[in-house]
Design a protein around this motif. Structure first.
Motif, PDB file in Angstrom:
ATOM      1  N   UNK A 222      12.194  -1.721  -0.107  1.00 27.31           N
ATOM      2  CA  UNK A 222      11.120  -1.621   0.880  1.00 27.31           C
ATOM      3  C   UNK A 222      11.547  -2.346   2.158  1.00 27.31           C
ATOM      4  N   UNK A 223      11.660  -1.599   3.250  1.00 19.95           N
ATOM      5  CA  UNK A 223      11.835  -2.241   4.561  1.00 19.95           C
ATOM      6  C   UNK A 223      11.205  -1.364   5.628  1.00 19.95           C
ATOM      7  N   UNK A 224      10.901  -1.973   6.747  1.00 25.61           N
ATOM      8  CA  UNK A 224      10.029  -1.342   7.743  1.00 25.61           C
ATOM      9  C   UNK A 224      10.779  -0.669   8.882  1.00 25.61           C
TER      10      UNK A 224
ATOM     11  N   UNK B 141       0.829  -1.217   0.000  1.00 26.26           N
ATOM     12  CA  UNK B 141       0.000   0.000   0.000  1.00 26.26           C
ATOM     13  C   UNK B 141       0.865   1.270   0.000  1.00 26.26           C
ATOM     14  N   UNK B 142       2.147   1.138   0.390  1.00 27.54           N
ATOM     15  CA  UNK B 142       3.023   2.306   0.421  1.00 27.54           C
ATOM     16  C   UNK B 142       3.623   2.626  -0.950  1.00 27.54           C
TER      17      UNK B 142
ATOM     18  N   UNK C  66      -5.867   0.438  15.359  1.00 25.52           N
ATOM     19  CA  UNK C  66      -4.409   0.318  15.392  1.00 25.52           C
ATOM     20  C   UNK C  66      -3.899  -0.061  14.010  1.00 25.52           C
ATOM     21  N   UNK C  67      -2.880   0.640  13.538  1.00 26.84           N
ATOM     22  CA  UNK C  67      -2.274   0.336  12.241  1.00 26.84           C
ATOM     23  C   UNK C  67      -0.783   0.100  12.473  1.00 26.84           C
ATOM     24  N   UNK C  68      -0.299  -1.063  12.032  1.00 22.33           N
ATOM     25  CA  UNK C  68       1.070  -1.440  12.358  1.00 22.33           C
ATOM     26  C   UNK C  68       1.794  -2.083  11.175  1.00 22.33           C
ATOM     27  N   UNK C  69       3.052  -1.709  11.016  1.00 15.79           N
ATOM     28  CA  UNK C  69       3.944  -2.422  10.114  1.00 15.79           C
ATOM     29  C   UNK C  69       4.455  -3.671  10.825  1.00 15.79           C
TER      30      UNK C  69
ATOM     31  N   UNK D 193      13.550   3.950   6.570  1.00 17.29           N
ATOM     32  CA  UNK D 193      12.555   2.877   6.521  1.00 17.29           C
ATOM     33  C   UNK D 193      11.132   3.422   6.470  1.00 17.29           C
ATOM     34  N   UNK D 194      10.205   2.521   6.216  1.00 17.18           N
ATOM     35  CA  UNK D 194       8.792   2.893   6.121  1.00 17.18           C
ATOM     36  C   UNK D 194       8.176   2.905   7.513  1.00 17.18           C
ATOM     37  N   UNK D 195       7.533   3.999   7.866  1.00 16.95           N
ATOM     38  CA  UNK D 195       6.756   4.071   9.102  1.00 16.95           C
ATOM     39  C   UNK D 195       5.269   4.038   8.736  1.00 16.95           C
TER      40      UNK D 195
END
Length: 396
Positions: free
Chosen positions: A350-352, A178-179, A308-311, A186-188
């Motif tokens: 892509x990494x979190x 989705x990002x 709540x939204x979490x990677x 990194x992706x937050x």
């Protein structure tokens, strides 16, 4: 005549009495049957027992989640149309948890609103873990309408059924796709969502529907955005067994194992001209055991009127070339590798950043050794060369 009639009357009365007793006995047996209306334990709420609907529970991630829930004494209903899942995984779970009231499997297509409504009407769910979805980036670029229907429209059906039957807790299986391809790593969770393929777009649409609905309800919602899932059950009970016709769209781990088993002549790495250290894509590989642990923690922390939204990732990126080398070591096979052009809809890196889930759910990835995760998955693959159709799978 009178004497014979008087002798027959007790005999007739005896037969009537026996018929009444037999009828009462049959009714009692029927009432004890799980199929009898109102007596099925899955159809009623029970103090101290959380009944979770696991959609897509015959699939790779869904079956591992169901295993963890059952191990933790949840009551589980799996709904799957087996278009991507495996009945063999269901059989393994049924054999591991044969006790009444623990697990039931319902064969149904959740795109059928009437079927979904009937399932919710006949069962007392406390929560839903919604995994059911087609989930290949490359395939989504070839069949976009299928992805929008299967992911976005089907999620709407689930939400409508939940609303109609008062089920208030949803754990939603989403994705880092989705990002899209963010400018910064990194992706937050605050990274803008700009998906670049139909898979990511369909998942984002489903998220938007969930979030809009949650604003007008008292739902407890947890959205988990996965990174690249690898591994399998450490005890070897479950694994990944994609359809043979989908191998070209599948995860890189599956392709590596197919090459090591000789099912395909070698591994095809698509894209070597990305702006990364070695030219191949960089991904965050999360072990499926850690991933399902995140789901259980999310379920435990879910609260009414909260979202709540979490990677869910390790926070560390690995290149495809690194992954292939780890796979060679795990399988002890010198896998042949062919380097090809990029795959449509893919992105370079892509990494979190898993800080939020670490802090709020007390979740941390523990299975972070890439080679060990691949070795665990390889043991299952090697003993199940034909997936759940292998003889060893049937005897589990």
């Amino acid at each position: 005549m009178d004497n014979s009639d008087s002798r027959r009357k007790p005999h007739v009365y005896g037969k009537l009495l026996m018929a009444v007793i037999l009828t009462a006995f049959c009714i009692l047996i029927l009432k004890q049957s799980p199929k009898f209306s109102g007596s099925n334990v899955f159809s009623r709420h029970e103090p101290g027992v959380t009944h979770v609907l696991v959609t897509g529970g015959a699939g790779y991630i869904g079956s591992h989640a169901a295993l963890r829930l059952l191990t933790d004494s949840y009551r589980v209903t799996i709904v799957d149309n087996l278009s991507r899942g495996n009945l063999g995984a269901i059989r393994v779970l049924q054999q591991l948890f044969p006790e009444p009231g623990r697990l039931q499997f319902i064969f149904a297509d959740l795109g059928d609103a009437r079927a979904a409504n009937r399932i919710f009407a006949e069962n007392a769910f406390d929560a839903v873990m919604h995994f059911a979805a087609v989930a290949y980036v490359g395939e989504s670029t070839l069949e976009p309408l299928r992805y929008y229907h299967n992911i976005t429209a089907n999620t709407l059906v689930i939400l409508e059924a939940m609303a109609a039957h008062g089920v208030k807790t949803l754990i939603y299986s989403s994705t880092c796709a989705t990002y899209g391809e963010p400018e910064k790593m990194p992706i937050t969770e605050e990274t803008p969502q700009l998906p670049i393929n139909p898979y990511g777009k369909a998942k984002k649409m489903a998220e938007d529907i969930i979030l809009d609905f949650s604003k007008r309800s008292d739902m407890a919602v947890m959205i988990l955005r996965y990174f690249n899932v690898i591994g399998s059950d450490p005890e070897g009970r479950l694994g990944e067994a994609p359809r043979p016709e989908l191998r070209e769209h599948g995860r890189i781990s599956g392709a590596c194992f197919d090459a090591a088993l000789g099912i395909i002549p070698g591994l095809k790495v698509k894209g070597t001209d990305y702006a990364t250290s070695d030219g191949t894509c960089i991904r965050d590989y999360i072990d499926v055991t850690d991933l399902v642990d995140a789901h259980v923690k999310a379920l435990d922390k879910a609260r009414p009127n909260k979202v709540g939204i979490y990677n869910v990732g390790t926070g560390k990126g690995r290149s495809v070339k690194e992954f292939v080398e780890a796979c060679k070591k795990a399988t002890e096979v010198n896998i042949k590798v062919d380097y090809l052009e990029r795959r449509p809809g893919d992105y370079a890196e892509v990494y979190s950043d898993p800080s939020k889930i670490n802090l709020e759910l007390n979740w941390t990835a523990h299975y972070t050794d890439l080679q060990k995760s691949l070795s665990t998955a390889w043991r299952w693959q090697k003993s199940h060369p034909n997936g759940y159709r292998s003889p060893s799978a049937m005897s589990v």
